[in-house]
Design an enzyme around this catalytic site. Structure first.
Site, mmCIF file in Angstrom:
data_model
loop_
_atom_site.group_PDB
_atom_site.id
_atom_site.type_symbol
_atom_site.label_atom_id
_atom_site.label_comp_id
_atom_site.label_asym_id
_atom_site.label_seq_id
_atom_site.Cartn_x
_atom_site.Cartn_y
_atom_site.Cartn_z
ATOM 1 N N ASP A 14 17.279 25.091 34.747
ATOM 2 C CA ASP A 14 18.363 24.146 34.558
ATOM 3 C C ASP A 14 19.290 24.790 33.532
ATOM 4 O O ASP A 14 18.835 25.498 32.626
ATOM 5 C CB ASP A 14 17.822 22.813 34.037
ATOM 6 C CG ASP A 14 18.928 21.903 33.561
ATOM 7 O OD1 ASP A 14 19.788 21.551 34.378
ATOM 8 O OD2 ASP A 14 18.939 21.575 32.362
ATOM 9 N N VAL A 15 20.586 24.561 33.641
ATOM 10 C CA VAL A 15 21.541 25.224 32.754
ATOM 11 C C VAL A 15 22.127 24.273 31.720
ATOM 12 O O VAL A 15 22.038 24.503 30.512
ATOM 13 C CB VAL A 15 22.676 25.883 33.581
ATOM 14 C CG1 VAL A 15 23.724 26.506 32.662
ATOM 15 C CG2 VAL A 15 22.090 26.938 34.521
#
Length: 237
Positions: A14-15
Site C-alpha cells: 500500500d502506498v
C-alpha cells in the site's frame, strides 16, 4: 507463520498511508487555507471529517475526490467553501512527503525483493509519490490500472495474475500496509501473508483511514518501514 521473511520473492505495498504521509499532507494544506482565512483548525478533527466524507457512495477516485471532500467538510471546519480550495487540496498530493523512513527502507528491501506498489490513488498522483520515494518499484498497480479500489478482491487478483505471469504465486508475496480496512483484513481472507505497518501506533483512532469492522492480527507487525527493513536484514544475516 508459514514463511520466514527471506523466503518471499515479492513485497507488495500500500502506498498512501504506508509510505506516503497523506494525513500530514492533508492537515498541512488545510492549515494553510485556515491561516489565510484568519482561523485555525484541529488536525485530528479534520481527519475525522475527511474520513466520513471520503467514504461515501458518491466518492470519486483518489485524490481527485478531495475536491468534493473539501467542499463537504469546509463549512464544518470554518473554512471557505470555494472550488479553488478543493482543487488546491487535491493538487497538494503532488507535494506530499514520504515518511522519514520510507525511501531508505525501500532502497534496502529492493536489494532482496521485487517491490510492487498497490495503490488506490490514480496514476497521475502515484507518479509523484513514486518520485518522492526514489522510484523503487519493480511494478505498480493503481486504481486506473485495476478499475477498482482495495479492499475489492479484484484489485488483488490483478496483482496475482501479474505475479503468475512471471511464474510465481501469491504464496511468494508478503503484502505490506498500514490500513486494516483496505489491506490487512482482505489480504488475510485471500490467503496472503501480510505485514502491518502501524503508522499511528502513538496516536488514538484510525485518523484518515476507515475503521475496520474487525481487527485482523497480522502475520508480521512493525511500527515503521525501518522496522521491517531491519528485520529483513537480521533474518538474512
Amino acid at each position: 507463520m508459514s514463511k520466514s521473511l527471506p523466503e518471499f520473492k515479492y513485497l507488495t505495498f500500500d502506498v498512501v498511508g504506508t509510505l506516503i504521509d497523506f494525513e500530514g499532507g492533508i492537515k498541512t494544506c488545510l492549515a494553510e487555507i485556515a491561516t489565510e482565512a484568519g482561523t485555525e483548525i484541529d488536525g485530528e478533527q479534520a481527519l475525522s471529517l475527511y474520513r466520513a466524507a471520503r467514504y461515501s457512495e458518491d466518492a470519486d477516485l483518489f485524490p481527485d475526490d478531495l475536491v468534493r471532500v473539501y467542499l463537504s467538510i469546509a463549512p464544518k471546519l470554518g473554512l471557505p467553501a470555494d472550488q479553488k480550495y478543493g482543487e488546491r487540496l487535491r493538487d497538494s498530493a503532488k507535494r506530499w512527503k514520504g515518511f522519514a523512513d520510507s525511501a531508505a527502507a525501500l532502497t534496502s528491501l529492493a536489494k532482496d525483493y521485487r517491490l510492487v506498489a498497490m495503490t488506490n490513488a490514480r496514476r497521475w498522483a502515484f507518479d509523484f509519490f513514486e518520485k518522492e520515494l526514489g522510484n523503487p518499484f519493480y511494478a505498480a498497480f493503481t486504481a486506473d490500472d485495476t478499475g477498482t479500489e482495495k479492499p475489492d478482491p479484484a484489485f488483488f487478483e490483478t496483482v496475482f495474475d501479474y505475479v503468475a505471469s512471471e511464474g510465481h504465486s501469491k504464496d511468494d508475496i508478503l503484502h505490506v500496509a498500514q490500513s486494516q480496512y483496505h489491506d490487512i483484513g482482505i489480504s488475510r481472507k485471500l490467503g496472503l501473508t501480510n505485514c502491518w505497518i502501524e503508522r499511528r501506533h502513538a496516536e488514538k483512532g484510525y485518523g484518515g483511514t476507515i475503521e475496520p469492522a474487525e481487527f485482523t492480527k497480522p502475520d508480521y507487525h512493525f511500527t515503521s518501514m525501518a522496522g521491517l527493513a531491519d528485520a529483513v536484514a537480521a533474518a538474512r544475516a
